[in-house]
Design an enzyme around this catalytic site. Structure first.
Site, PDB file in Angstrom:
ATOM      1  N   HIS A 235       3.778  -2.402   3.129  1.00  0.00           N
ATOM      2  CA  HIS A 235       3.818  -1.032   2.602  1.00  0.00           C
ATOM      3  C   HIS A 235       5.136  -0.791   1.868  1.00  0.00           C
ATOM      4  CE1 HIS A 235       0.787  -0.800   5.798  1.00  0.00           C
ATOM      5  NE2 HIS A 235       0.251   0.201   5.114  1.00  0.00           N
TER       6      HIS A 235
ATOM      7  N   ASP B 247       0.815  -1.215   0.000  1.00  0.00           N
ATOM      8  CA  ASP B 247       0.000   0.000   0.000  1.00  0.00           C
ATOM      9  C   ASP B 247       0.849   1.265   0.000  1.00  0.00           C
ATOM     10  OD1 ASP B 247      -2.175  -1.615   0.095  1.00  0.00           O
ATOM     11  OD2 ASP B 247      -3.018  -0.796   1.947  1.00  0.00           O
ATOM     12  N   ASP B 248       0.204   2.349  -0.455  1.00  0.00           N
ATOM     13  CA  ASP B 248       0.663   3.741  -0.287  1.00  0.00           C
ATOM     14  C   ASP B 248       1.743   4.192  -1.261  1.00  0.00           C
ATOM     15  OD1 ASP B 248      -1.068   3.692   1.804  1.00  0.00           O
ATOM     16  OD2 ASP B 248       0.455   3.735   3.380  1.00  0.00           O
TER      17      ASP B 248
ATOM     18  N   HIS C 170      -5.880   3.042  -4.489  1.00  0.00           N
ATOM     19  CA  HIS C 170      -5.850   3.309  -3.042  1.00  0.00           C
ATOM     20  C   HIS C 170      -6.211   4.770  -2.769  1.00  0.00           C
ATOM     21  CE1 HIS C 170      -5.018   1.993   0.952  1.00  0.00           C
ATOM     22  NE2 HIS C 170      -3.932   2.728   1.145  1.00  0.00           N
TER      23      HIS C 170
ATOM     24  N   HIS D 252      -5.436   9.675  -0.143  1.00  0.00           N
ATOM     25  CA  HIS D 252      -5.394   8.796   1.031  1.00  0.00           C
ATOM     26  C   HIS D 252      -6.223   9.321   2.206  1.00  0.00           C
ATOM     27  CE1 HIS D 252      -3.670   6.049   4.087  1.00  0.00           C
ATOM     28  NE2 HIS D 252      -3.365   5.288   3.047  1.00  0.00           N
TER      29      HIS D 252
END
Length: 691
Positions: free
Chosen positions: A227, A74-75, A125, A129
């Site tokens: 991540h 993620d991210d 995603h 955020h």
């Protein structure tokens, strides 16, 4: 065009803010609530929820098959950590899912292309955020669409996979985020939660990350969360190596979400409008990221110029004020008669007041009114007044410069005072104006033009501008011996200085700036006589103000360009060209042209960044401007109560002047020609106003 330019600059900064996750940033995180509306099969089901199409009313969930692992990150992408993760995955022939944000995608397009080229699967995603629980449907749709736009622009793909920010496993679904999943599903997205959360973002240690990634039951399929951005991922990379080796040793296969579920790849190519719209968005965003340092540099230049100008004013204005108090500063008093020239074109409302004020002069004068082809009976009014000290010259319309040259040729005296037909003098104005000619080196004198109709809001704003921006500037330029403009409303010249400068020219629309620079280049000194006050009728409407300032700005640029050769000249012209002209260009053109950046960043800061800090900084600047304005009013013996409108002036009037200057610059750069624009006068400035 100027408004479009400013709007484009603001859009660039906003695009850059989107790319850096500054714009629309929301760091609120929802606390879990009741689960009364969430179906039990989802709370106890697998990590992948399908609420698409017909399933939206009754979503279903899917488990990852046994002996199957899906690694998800993620991210990202991160320029520091994503390449290392991709290299590690490639070395073990492992494919994974990368849930990327639109902001990071925009900033690092090459990494998205590497992810796709490596056979990995992309997921959405969101763009900035945020926790979608707090966002409106419109904001959720924007977050999704903007990320898809970024993916299309950098890699020519879209993704049907979605993972909410701050999510965990499906059992964490509650009454707040369940509607979000349904809303997203209705838009064609498959939502991927997780089975195992490694908490690697907390950096708990490599062993802890590896332990958290292991299946809860031997042989059970797992969707693991890691991540690849958001901080130091050294532990993540070290743990990833061990996770892959350990699970492969236990007979697990590694794949993507779509393949694990037996579906087609969620990352699909796009074509046509979507592709080119994405490319355009990415190109604009990258241009914004590259442009911002330039804009910040220009903003710093604006600050340096403005504070440098303030500093020069504060240092030099008091010196000028002390010099002005000396009665014998210029030598013996000047008592001989002088000629006052009044060029007039359609000034029937004002000409009588002008001549009446001159009749009260305490210095001997002859007045020559040059009627430049007026069609409103201006010359008839002058004749009817039949003042003994006034001569009237009628001529066909040829412009102000031609009228002044006619008056200069007819003048009986060596010192010539020039004023406008809509201006009134105090009884002492001429006497105060000509006293500096006691010094034979002085070729011209600038008087103190003041706004007579200052009671309206527009008039008050111009009054502030005249006192601060014109007269305080002239004090500074006087001490540097580079006064660039003698105001047409009140100025005086030696006839010889005008002759050497070639007379009044019609090459520009700012004949006053043109002749002033020409006199300086001939080696004459020009000074400012603050007590030589003239009261002029300022434009009473925004349209008239625009017309006047547009002409002033454009004409001044013409004059500066006309005398550009002074930069390389020798002697007095060279001194002005290398000292005065750069100062005038920097303070009078460059700084005002760039000053809108201050307001653009102000608007950006209030809307998208820290509004408190932004407004505090702006308030500090207003206080500084107010202090300087109060000092200018004090030097000019003006009552400071008009400064009450200063904050509004900074918000409205100053922006209008920016746009006028931008319009003038665009006209100059495109080779346009601006015609002389006659302002409509009312004649309300009927007599000298006491300060």
């Amino acid at each position: 065009m100027p408004l479009s330019l400013l709007a484009c600059l603001l859009a660039l900064i906003v695009l850059r803010g989107l790319a850096t996750n500054e714009v629309f940033h929301d760091d609120r995180i929802a606390i879990s609530v009741d689960k009364t509306t969430v179906p039990d099969n989802l709370l106890k089901g697998g990590p992948v929820i399908d609420a698409r199409g017909a399933k939206n009313a009754h979503p279903v969930s899917y488990h990852i098959p046994d002996r199957t692992v899906v690694l998800s990150f993620d991210d990202g992408p991160s320029p520091e950590w994503t390449p290392k993760i991709l290299e590690l995955l490639a070395s073990h022939d492992v494919r994974a899912d990368f849930f990327v944000t639109g902001a990071m995608t925009t900033r690092h397009p090459d990494l998205i292309r590497k992810i796709v080229a490596g056979g990995h699967e992309l997921g959405v995603h969101t763009f900035t955020h945020p926790d979608l629980v707090y966002q409106s449907h419109a904001r959720v749709s924007w977050e999704l669409a903007q990320t898809q736009l970024a993916l299309a622009g950098v890699a020519g793909v879209h993704s049907a996979l979605f993972r909410p920010p701050y999510s965990s496993d499906a059992s964490a679904l509650d009454d707040w985020n369940y509607p979000v999943i349904k809303y997203v599903g209705a838009r064609g997205y498959l939502t991927a939660f997780i089975d195992r959360d490694t908490d690697d973002w907390k950096r708990p240690g490599v062993d802890a990350i590896v332990k958290a990634a292991m299946p809860s039951k031997p042989g059970a399929g797992e969707l693991i969360l890691l991540h690849d951005a958001g901080g130091d991922r050294t532990q993540t990379i070290a743990a990833l190596e061990q996770i892959i080796v350990k699970l492969k040793g236990e007979g697990y296969r590694f794949t993507t979400i779509s393949e694990a579920l037996g579906a087609s790849n969620a990352t699909v190519p796009v074509h046509g409008f979507q592709l080119w719209a994405g490319k355009g968005f990415i190109a604009a965003s990258q241009a914004a990221v590259l442009t911002l340092p330039v804009l910040v540099g220009l903003l710093a230049l604006v600050g340096f110029l403005n504070f440098g100008r303030f500093a020069l004013m504060l240092v030099l204005a008091p010196i000028h004020a002390r010099r002005s108090k000396k009665l014998d500063a210029w030598g013996p008093p000047v008592t001989e008669p002088v000629t006052v020239l009044v060029p007039a074109y359609n000034e029937r409302e004002c000409i009588a007041n002008t001549l009446i004020s001159l009749a009260a002069s305490d210095h001997p004068i002859e007045v020559i009114v040059i009627d430049d082809g007026s069609t409103d009976g201006t010359a008839d009014i002058v004749e009817e007044m039949d003042l003994p000290f006034v001569r009237l010259i009628r001529q066909a319309n040829g412009g102000k410069s031609t009228a002044l040259n006619t008056g200069i040729a007819a003048a009986s005296h060596d010192i010539i005072v020039m004023m406008d037909g809509d201006t009134v003098f105090e009884s002492s104005t001429v006497r105060e104006l000509v006293q500096p000619f006691g010094d034979p080196a002085i070729g011209a004198v600038a008087g103190n033009a003041k706004v007579g109709n200052r009671e309206s809001l527009i008039g008050a704003w111009q009054h502030i501008e005249y006192v601060l921006g014109h007269n305080l500037d002239r004090r500074m330029y006087d001490m540097l011996n580079v006064i660039p403009t003698i105001p047409g409303a009140v100025g005086a010249f030696r006839k010889e200085a005008v002759r050497q400068a070639g007379g009044m020219s019609d090459d520009t629309l700012a004949e006053d700036t043109d002749i002033t620079i020409a006199v300086l280049c001939e080696g004459w000194r020009i000074v400012y006589a603050e007590r030589a006050r003239a009261w002029t009728e300022a434009p009473a409407s925004l349209q008239q103000l625009w017309s006047q300032r547009y002409r002033w700005s454009y004409g001044s640029m013409q004059a500066m360009w006309k005398h550009r050769s002074a930069v390389t000249a020798r002697g007095p012209a060279g001194r002005f060209g290398r000292v005065g002209l750069p100062l005038v260009v920097l303070f009078g053109v460059v700084a005002p042209l760039l000053a809108p950046l201050v307001d653009i960043f102000l608007l950006y800061g209030v809307l998208f960044a820290d509004a408190t800090i932004t407004l505090t900084s702006w308030g500090g600047f207003i206080l500084l401007q107010g202090a300087l304005s109060w000092y200018a009013f004090r030097l000019d013996h003006e009552k400071p109560w008009h400064l009450i409108s200063l904050p509004i002036q900074q918000v409205v009037y100053r922006q209008l002047m920016y746009i006028v200057l931008l319009q003038s610059a665009i006209t100059a750069m495109t080779g346009g020609r601006l015609r002389w624009q006659k302002l409509r006068r009312t004649g309300e400035v009927a007599a000298p106003v006491e300060a």
